[in-house]
Write an enzyme that holds these catalytic residues in place. Structure first.
Site, PDB file in Angstrom:
ATOM      1  N   HIS A  63     -31.967  -3.856 -34.404  1.00 28.52           N
ATOM      2  CA  HIS A  63     -31.710  -4.279 -36.128  1.00 28.52           C
ATOM      3  C   HIS A  63     -32.192  -3.632 -36.913  1.00 28.52           C
ATOM      4  O   HIS A  63     -33.442  -3.002 -36.537  1.00 28.52           O
ATOM      5  CB  HIS A  63     -32.802  -5.864 -36.700  1.00 28.52           C
ATOM      6  N   HIS A  99     -30.203  -1.648 -46.370  1.00 24.45           N
ATOM      7  CA  HIS A  99     -30.149  -3.296 -46.232  1.00 24.45           C
ATOM      8  C   HIS A  99     -29.839  -3.771 -47.319  1.00 24.45           C
ATOM      9  O   HIS A  99     -28.917  -4.284 -47.912  1.00 24.45           O
ATOM     10  CB  HIS A  99     -31.161  -3.614 -45.588  1.00 24.45           C
TER      11      HIS A  99
END
Ligand code: CA
Length: 314
Positions: free
Chosen positions: A11, A53
């Site tokens: 991740h 992100h």
């Protein structure tokens, strides 16, 4: 189709150990043995795809120091307002909270700026392909299209660009080691049915309160919602909170049934996010949480900031 074992998806890279989405965090994830490495993708002013992100630059870079006047009325600095050449000057650091000072995860990599940089999606995929070549492995790409409706409002068709870039780099069918993921259900349908994307695709499932997309995530988790999703995607990416709760009787973890319901309509399940700092109540360690989700829920993959700790128990 499940791949026969539980996929470990790094991740934002191995971001438990190095600043998220840096090439260093991606190389380390590859070295730790992750099966897939995740990229979140946003667009710059000059329509370059970068790995980031947020649509904002300010939580993970020194943008406010370098370009103090370039924020919008809300005080935030948007990647879409900068050319790639400008973004290349930024230093990336460990994620900070709203005050711009405090590290979100204080026990992770030092928040002192280092020589970390923002990279493009192309650069990151080339890095992974290079490491695959030199190690003989086939670590996959797991790209998320961030906020497509917001991007469209900014005159960016980010989905079309991402698909084109993946195609250029050799990812175009379900046989390729590549997943495409997005929270926006309307965009997921567009990518599959209008843009003709043939890749493995995952519908991310969040909470309606997050405002991540104009999508009713509660409805997606119903049997009818899952059945409809199965016509478009290969799997779902729910939050851990959608999968497990605590027993009223003894406080032990109990399945909420979503994995079984998804499997019943042929969808794989890759939940997020397995972090040592955010254990689901009822678990004492990340390893214990991973093992329970693999053994009891039979998840098909998982997003983790600590790929080595997940791999150690799979
Ligand atoms: Ca993501």
């Amino acid at each position: 189709m499940p791949e026969g074992f539980t996929l470990v998806i790094a991740h934002r890279g191995a971001c438990g150990y190095l600043p998220e989405h840096t090439l260093e965090a991606k190389a380390y994830a590859h070295a730790l043995g992750a099966d897939y490495v995740e990229q979140d993708v946003v667009a710059t002013r000059d329509d370059e795809l970068i790995v980031m992100h947020d649509i904002h630059l300010d939580r993970v870079t020194n943008v406010a120091d370098l370009y103090p006047d370039r924020h919008r009325a809300d005080g935030r600095f948007y990647a879409r307002d900068f050319d790639l050449a400008e973004i290349r000057h930024l230093s990336v650091w460990e994620r900070r909270g709203e005050d711009g000072e405090t590290a979100v995860f204080p026990n992770r990599y030092s928040s002192v700026p280092g020589r970390f940089r923002v990279s493009t999606l192309r650069e990151e995929i080339r890095l992974i392909q290079g490491l695959n070549h030199s190690t003989g492995r086939n670590v996959g790409i797991y790209s998320e299209i961030k906020r497509p409706a917001w991007h469209r409002n900014e005159d960016s068709d980010i989905s079309r660009q991402v698909i084109q870039l993946l195609d250029d780099l050799g990812y175009r069918s379900k046989k390729d080691a590549c997943y495409l993921q997005c929270f926006d259900a309307a965009e997921v349908r567009r990518i599959r049915h209008d843009l003709g994307c043939q890749l493995k695709m995952v519908q991310l499932i969040g909470e309606n309160a997050w405002g991540e997309a104009d999508t009713d995530f509660d409805e997606l988790r119903t049997p009818a919602g899952l059945q409809r999703l199965a016509k478009t995607v290969d799997g779902i990416g729910p939050s851990l909170s959608h999968l497990v709760t605590l027993s009223d009787i003894d406080g032990s973890p109990v399945s909420l049934g979503l994995v079984t319901a998804a499997h019943a309509v042929g969808l794989t399940v890759h939940p997020y996010t397995f972090r040592v700092e955010q254990l689901v109540p009822g678990f004492d360690s990340l390893g214990e949480m991973v093992r329970w989700c693999v053994d009891e829920l039979q998840i098909d993959g998982l997003f983790t900031d600590f790929p080595d700790q997940a791999l150690a128990v799979i």
